[in-house]
Structures are given as structure tokens and as C-alpha cells.
Scaffold this motif. Sequence first.
Motif, mmCIF file in Angstrom:
data_model
loop_
_atom_site.group_PDB
_atom_site.id
_atom_site.type_symbol
_atom_site.label_atom_id
_atom_site.label_comp_id
_atom_site.label_asym_id
_atom_site.label_seq_id
_atom_site.Cartn_x
_atom_site.Cartn_y
_atom_site.Cartn_z
ATOM 1 N N PRO A 146 0.888 -1.084 -0.113
ATOM 2 C CA PRO A 146 -0.151 -0.075 -0.067
ATOM 3 C C PRO A 146 0.823 1.337 0.038
ATOM 4 O O PRO A 146 0.394 2.363 -0.214
ATOM 5 N N ALA A 147 2.054 1.304 0.641
ATOM 6 C CA ALA A 147 2.893 2.237 0.592
ATOM 7 C C ALA A 147 3.098 2.978 -0.872
ATOM 8 O O ALA A 147 3.418 4.185 -1.134
ATOM 9 N N VAL A 148 3.467 2.110 -1.827
ATOM 10 C CA VAL A 148 3.724 2.568 -3.308
ATOM 11 C C VAL A 148 2.791 2.209 -4.294
ATOM 12 O O VAL A 148 2.927 2.633 -5.441
ATOM 13 N N GLY A 149 1.910 1.215 -3.978
ATOM 14 C CA GLY A 149 1.150 0.653 -5.172
ATOM 15 C C GLY A 149 -0.407 0.454 -4.527
ATOM 16 O O GLY A 149 -0.775 0.786 -3.650
ATOM 17 N N PRO A 150 -1.154 -0.207 -5.648
ATOM 18 C CA PRO A 150 -2.716 -0.707 -5.172
ATOM 19 C C PRO A 150 -2.381 -1.336 -4.131
ATOM 20 O O PRO A 150 -1.591 -2.407 -3.672
ATOM 21 N N CYS A 151 -3.579 -1.335 -3.227
ATOM 22 C CA CYS A 151 -3.774 -2.286 -2.001
ATOM 23 C C CYS A 151 -5.017 -3.345 -2.528
ATOM 24 O O CYS A 151 -5.847 -3.176 -3.376
ATOM 25 N N TYR A 152 -5.342 -4.151 -1.389
ATOM 26 C CA TYR A 152 -6.247 -5.134 -1.576
ATOM 27 C C TYR A 152 -7.558 -4.236 -2.011
ATOM 28 O O TYR A 152 -8.287 -4.498 -2.822
ATOM 29 N N GLU A 153 -7.844 -3.334 -1.167
ATOM 30 C CA GLU A 153 -9.163 -2.570 -1.282
ATOM 31 C C GLU A 153 -9.313 -2.010 -2.655
ATOM 32 O O GLU A 153 -10.531 -1.514 -2.999
ATOM 33 N N CYS A 154 -8.091 -1.516 -3.377
ATOM 34 C CA CYS A 154 -8.067 -0.796 -4.539
ATOM 35 C C CYS A 154 -8.762 -1.794 -5.594
ATOM 36 O O CYS A 154 -9.250 -1.421 -6.548
ATOM 37 N N THR A 155 -8.626 -2.965 -5.386
ATOM 38 C CA THR A 155 -9.245 -4.225 -6.408
ATOM 39 C C THR A 155 -10.555 -4.386 -6.053
ATOM 40 O O THR A 155 -11.203 -5.139 -6.925
ATOM 41 N N MET A 156 -11.395 -4.009 -5.136
ATOM 42 C CA MET A 156 -12.551 -4.272 -4.950
ATOM 43 C C MET A 156 -13.629 -3.367 -5.721
ATOM 44 O O MET A 156 -13.473 -2.468 -5.757
ATOM 45 N N GLY A 157 -14.755 -4.105 -6.227
ATOM 46 C CA GLY A 157 -15.715 -3.230 -6.767
ATOM 47 C C GLY A 157 -16.847 -3.140 -6.030
ATOM 48 O O GLY A 157 -16.912 -3.403 -4.938
ATOM 49 N N VAL A 158 -17.971 -2.452 -6.750
ATOM 50 C CA VAL A 158 -19.270 -2.253 -5.967
ATOM 51 C C VAL A 158 -19.788 -3.379 -5.416
ATOM 52 O O VAL A 158 -20.250 -3.569 -4.513
ATOM 53 N N ASN A 159 -19.836 -4.644 -6.258
ATOM 54 C CA ASN A 159 -20.386 -5.745 -5.660
ATOM 55 C C ASN A 159 -19.713 -6.175 -4.583
ATOM 56 O O ASN A 159 -20.196 -6.929 -3.557
ATOM 57 N N ASP A 160 -18.176 -6.320 -4.412
ATOM 58 C CA ASP A 160 -17.629 -6.539 -3.501
ATOM 59 C C ASP A 160 -17.714 -6.178 -2.145
ATOM 60 O O ASP A 160 -18.101 -6.609 -1.132
ATOM 61 N N TRP A 161 -18.270 -4.742 -2.147
ATOM 62 C CA TRP A 161 -18.428 -4.026 -1.112
ATOM 63 C C TRP A 161 -19.904 -4.331 -0.436
ATOM 64 O O TRP A 161 -20.082 -4.172 0.632
ATOM 65 N N LYS A 162 -20.711 -4.469 -1.421
ATOM 66 C CA LYS A 162 -22.231 -4.897 -1.262
ATOM 67 C C LYS A 162 -22.238 -6.242 -0.415
ATOM 68 O O LYS A 162 -23.100 -6.380 0.515
ATOM 69 N N MET A 163 -21.450 -7.177 -0.920
ATOM 70 C CA MET A 163 -21.095 -8.637 -0.487
ATOM 71 C C MET A 163 -20.707 -8.504 1.132
ATOM 72 O O MET A 163 -21.147 -8.915 2.120
#
Length: 397
Positions: A168-185
Motif C-alpha cells: 500500500p505504500a507505493v501501489g494498489p492495495c487489496y481494497e483498490c481491487t474491490m468493486g461495488v459488488n464486493d463492497w455490497k457483499m
Amino acid sequence: MSDILRISGGSDEDDRFSRFRLIGWWDQARLAAAKVLVIGAGALGNEIVKNLALLGVGRVVVADLDRVENSNLSRSVLFRESDRGRAKAEVAAGRAADIYPGIRARPFVGNVVYDLGQGIYRWADVILGGLDNREARVAINHAAARAGKIWIDGAIERLDGVARVFDPAVGPCYECTMGVNDWKMLEARRSCALLSRGEMELGKVPTTPTTASIVAGIQVQEAVKLLHGLEVLSGQGYVFDGTHHQSYVVSYTRKEDCPSHEPYEAVEELAEGAGTVLLGDLLERARSDLGAGAVLELSRDLLKSLTCDRCGTTESRFGSLGRVTEAEGRCPGCGLARTPAFFHAIDGEDPALLGLTPAAIGVPPWDVVTGRAGWRQRHYELAADRGTVLGPLADAS
């Protein structure tokens, strides 16, 4: 005797790691000194721990809540039929020593979302995840980002899988890969936080040991490269297509508005632990450092109360949601599942809280609490719990 021979425990002829040393950049001493946190001791976790032991990694903490079931025996190389009913983390840590007596493996039996403190993430050189749900991955992602550590996620389903490296310090983290459906679930899961374990297990993912061994192998290989200072799949994922064997690497995009990219700044290690210091004393410390308006922020949401919407009753109940059983979550009057209310900050307006310890409200051992006044922050690690969590590993940390 040279340092290399001391690590191997014998002469050049009987050095168990001699084949590794044929790799030009290999440094067995680095692996012997490494501190690794493995979260999840199921199919992936078994393969991860097995590989770490074979490689001669020195210190490993294995964290998992569950116990060995009969269905685990077809997918988990470290478990035996006689282990049914035992904690997975304890069995995996014990079997690691059977593979390599030089490893120092410590089990942590608990809910990694609610009961694993921030201190263990700060201790680890690398974090390996082998879990099967979004909530746990988000919790690991938050903790690793705050500790400023890289973590390596693994996921498997049927014959397919993926290994991903997040920094996360320099690039994408796991949450950056989550879409709308992921957050809904994820929100649906959180809203049903008091479901019984049996109901949650209806969502178990079908897996095979062959896919687990491949994905875990990539995870551990990335960890070895990371420990040696080599380039890793940072912000990328190795996708294994087990049906057609058309494996490939994907790259993820960093979301600039993602909140999980800010590591703790300087962390002060306190001589107190979660069960000894009072919240009032911590708040006073924060206000001494930051000013009279400072508040204490906790590293996770904690349970404040349980409300029965049918009966209109509310029970004050401080603690970790991970320790509330389904029976305790139901209304004693009508039996309806009650709605939990959470909190994550202490501002001094509830005097009853100030006389309690962090442990009494559900803060796990060896956690980090934050004093905040506006944009200014101070972080306090409850370092006296280090020995409780690490056990014998604390002596060599």
C-alpha cells in the motif's frame, strides 16, 4: 565453524540447505532470521507453513480461529485424522517443527478480524494470507498498511487460484481491487455479524489440494524474493487457470481516494498492556501530547450495545464482536437476533469507560491505539503484551 554451518547444523556434506545455496543470490541466514505472519491455516495455510518449514524460515506465527474437521483432511497436508477437533493453528505450528526442528512456530487461536492486534503486523517481515472471505482480507489490508508492510494474498476456488502482492505504500492495495459488488457483499456479511458459524459455513468455497499447493507455492516464492530484496509482483497478481493452464499476470490500479494507504507515523511503545493500562490514563497521555481536545481512536470497531428492535430493549455490552456467540446475540426475551452498535473512539464523555482497561472493551493484546487532535496524531503500542502473543519467539525478536 562458519555462520552458514551453524545455521545448517552440520558440515557441508550434511547441510540440509545445500541445494538452496547453489542459487547465486540465496542467503540462508536471511531466512533463518525472518519473521513471518501466516493468517489462515486451512488448505492454503497448510501449504504455506509447509513451504516455510522446508525453506528453513526461522520464526513463524500461524493465526486461525477454526478447528480441524474431517473435510480438511483431503486438502491439508499437515492435518491427521487424530487432529479432528484441535485448533488448526496449533496443529500447523506443531507439524512445522516436525518438518524442520529449527523453526520456531507460534500458534494464535482467535478471530483475525477482531482479536489480532496491530503489534504482530509491525513485528513481521512479511505477511501471508490464506483466507476465504473479504472481511478478513480487508482487516489484514488495513493492518498491513498501517504497519507499512507488504502482504501476499492467496485465493483458490475449484481448479483456479490467484496470488497477489500488495504494498500500500507505493501501489494498489487489496481494497483498490474491490468493486461495488464486493463492497455490497462485505456489508451484507457485516450486517449479519451475529450469524451462527453453521450458517456462515454455507458459503464455503470448493477447493482442491493441487490448486492450493500451486498458489501457496507462488505466495511463498514471492516472500522469499521479498526477504532477499528482489523484485516481487507488487501491485500484481499471478492468476492460475487450472482448467486450461493458461496462467498469466495481471496488474491492479491504485485508487487515489482509497483510505488504506497511510501507515502509522512514529509509534511509541508503552510499558503497559491492554489489560493493565486504563483508558483514562491513555486519554490523558494523548491530551498531554496533543492538547486538551484530543480523543483516542481504536484500530477497529468495537461492540457497544445490542438492541432488540421487537422488544425495544438495549443491553450495554462492550467487547469484541468476534467473541459474541449467536446465543448471546439473541434477545433473551423474544429470541430475535439483536442489532449490534459499534464505536471506535473515546472522547471522555462517558466516565464509565475511563476506568476500564482496553482489554475490557475488546481491544486485543499488543494493539496500537491512536491519539488524534485534528490532523495531528500520536500512536501508542501496548507493547507489554508482546510476550503474551509471541511466547518464546519474543526472546529472539
